[in-house]
Design an enzyme around this catalytic site. Structure first.
Site, PDB file in Angstrom:
ATOM      1  N   ASP A   1      47.080  82.258  72.573  1.00 53.21           N
ATOM      2  CA  ASP A   1      47.109  83.057  71.350  1.00 53.21           C
ATOM      3  C   ASP A   1      48.492  83.664  71.110  1.00 53.21           C
ATOM      4  O   ASP A   1      48.877  84.629  71.771  1.00 53.21           O
ATOM      5  CB  ASP A   1      46.057  84.169  71.443  1.00 53.21           C
ATOM      6  CG  ASP A   1      45.967  84.987  70.164  1.00 53.21           C
ATOM      7  OD1 ASP A   1      46.507  84.534  69.135  1.00 53.21           O
ATOM      8  OD2 ASP A   1      45.366  86.068  70.196  1.00 53.21           O
TER       9      ASP A   1
ATOM     10  N   ASP B   1      50.261  81.181  64.167  1.00 57.63           N
ATOM     11  CA  ASP B   1      49.301  81.769  65.110  1.00 57.63           C
ATOM     12  C   ASP B   1      48.486  80.688  65.790  1.00 57.63           C
ATOM     13  O   ASP B   1      47.595  80.086  65.187  1.00 57.63           O
ATOM     14  CB  ASP B   1      48.373  82.738  64.376  1.00 57.63           C
ATOM     15  CG  ASP B   1      47.344  83.356  65.311  1.00 57.63           C
ATOM     16  OD1 ASP B   1      47.623  83.437  66.520  1.00 57.63           O
ATOM     17  OD2 ASP B   1      46.261  83.731  64.844  1.00 57.63           O
TER      18      ASP B   1
END
Length: 440
Positions: free
Chosen positions: A81, A281
């Site tokens: 992440d 992301d």
């Protein structure tokens, strides 16, 4: 399937200023600091670690890597992440609400971080457990854009890592011990043990390794459309040429990787008036656009579709927009010929374009339909944020250079590590012929 999202956490900056009373001393200190910085960079040259990656965009909905933590080291699968900076692992402290994962929860052993630790000031604290005293335990609470939440306490433990030149390090790093995970009822959580936070914040493991002089503050990933790929810390894998670089936005307190504004194009034509602010992301499965851009994109894609070949498939709930063909689709290769390529043209960097062919925004569902992997960010906690998720970053080496404050990408075969003999499908956990990560 409810796609997983990263919640971009906002924190205040903790700045410490120091200056000499004398201008000459300050100037000398600057020169000494510059010399020390150059020496540190030379010391960290060749310090690159590579991690094998598993998972895929669909149907898994995430990419993960396995790291070893503790003494003795134990494996944990962590969701990759780049939208958050704190790494956390499910934890038996005891476990209040833990999800089923591939490994047993981590067990703390008198290694809880206290509020007086400097890193404690850089994590979000739960309202019910603030730091009243320096000797209190440092609790954290992270909320994600799909309404998921992780509550826990910071701990410190060994993070064994072997780099490409064969050297082995065993630093002690701070991470989250998550004993209470609240997952939204409509979501399907990834089958992992926690999250590997890669955003550019003090709590990230990479930032900690960099502060110790072990690693350059550069991280990159290469996710394959077939599934899997690799993740790396350090800059030794970067090709000498061909990388498209865009400066990171530096005027924001936000931790996520923002690239500034870009024009969204479909087959060379503007999709919306004006530019879009964008974020990379890896914790988001799909790409998200603000409501106006999302509607304009769907409208323009549909105008370019041959309605005789493709029909709407509202019965397919895989994603909000799906189409079916007379002949069911077996792969994205069958479907991409019906769609035009998208592209992002960045205004902050001249002639820099991120190409998004149909396979970078489409999936084939289990019902053999083709579905749009671009979603409306206004229907999540992202609000008007525009996010490039995993689907649009496939088959590219994506580099986050936190030292030079730039983000780059280059097309790559993510099934093989550059200049290495062995591919990622072999049985061991490393992908270098020297077994250089965590086979310790």
């Amino acid at each position: 399937m409810k796609p997983k999202l990263s919640m971009f956490l906002l924190h205040g900056l903790f700045l410490v200023f120091s200056a000499s009373l004398f201008q000459g001393s300050f100037s000398a200190a600057q020169k000494l600091q510059s010399k020390d910085s150059n020496n540190r960079k030379k010391q960290m040259a060749g310090h690159t670690a590579v991690f094998r990656v598993g998972g895929r965009v669909y149907p898994d909905g995430y990419f993960y890597t396995t790291v070893n933590i503790g003494q003795p080291p134990r494996p944990y699968d962590l969701d990759i992440d780049s939208g958050s900076d704190l790494t956390w692992i499910q934890c038996d402290a005891p476990c209040v609400n833990c999800l089923k994962g591939p490994h047993d929860p981590y067990k703390p052993h008198n290694n809880i971080v206290k509020c007086e630790d400097p890193l404690c000031g850089f994590v979000p604290h739960p309202p019910n457990y603030p730091c009243h005293n320096p000797t209190d335990q440092c609790d954290y609470e992270i909320e994600y854009a799909d309404n998921g939440l992780s509550l826990g306490v910071l701990v410190k433990d060994n993070f064994p890592i072997q780099i490409m030149n064969g050297s082995v390090f065993n630093p002690s790093v701070t991470f989250g011990c998550g004993y209470d995970q609240d997952i939204h009822s409509s979501s399907h959580p990834p089958f992992v043990d926690g999250v590997l936070g890669l955003a550019n914040g003090k709590p990230s493991i990479l930032s900690q390794l960099h502060a110790m002089g072990i690693m350059r503050n550069v991280v990159g990933h290469c996710f394959s459309h077939k599934g899997g790929g690799y993740l790396f810390f350090g800059d030794d894998l970067l090709p000498a040429s061909g990388i498209a670089w865009v400066p990171m936005l530096q005027n924001s307190l936000e931790k996520h990787y923002s690239l500034g504004r870009a024009k969204l194009l479909l087959a060379g034509q503007n999709v919306v008036k004006g530019d879009l602010s964008l974020v990379f992301d890896s914790g988001s499965t799909y790409t998200y656009l603000n409501n106006q851009a999302y509607k304009a994109t769907i409208s323009m894609i549909k105008k370019n579709i041959d309605s005789k070949q493709l029909k709407d498939a509202p019965e397919d709930k895989t994603l909000p927009v799906c189409w079916k063909s007379v002949v069911p689709f077996k792969s994205i290769v069958d479907a991409k010929k019906f769609f035009k390529p998208l592209a992002l043209s960045f205004s902050i960097a001249k002639n820099v374009i991120l190409e998004m062919p149909p396979e970078a925004y489409l999936i084939i569902s289990k019902l053999s339909n083709v579905c749009l992997g671009i979603l409306d960010s206004s229907e999540t906690k992202l609000g008007n944020l525009n996010v490039l998720g995993d689907i649009s970053l496939l088959d590219k080496m994506v580099i986050y250079d936190n030292e030079r404050q730039q983000i780059g990408w280059v097309s790559a075969n993510c099934d093989r590590l550059p200049n290495m003999e062995r591919n990622h499908n072999e049985a061991d956990n490393s992908i270098n012929s020297r077994d250089f990560f965590d086979e310790l």
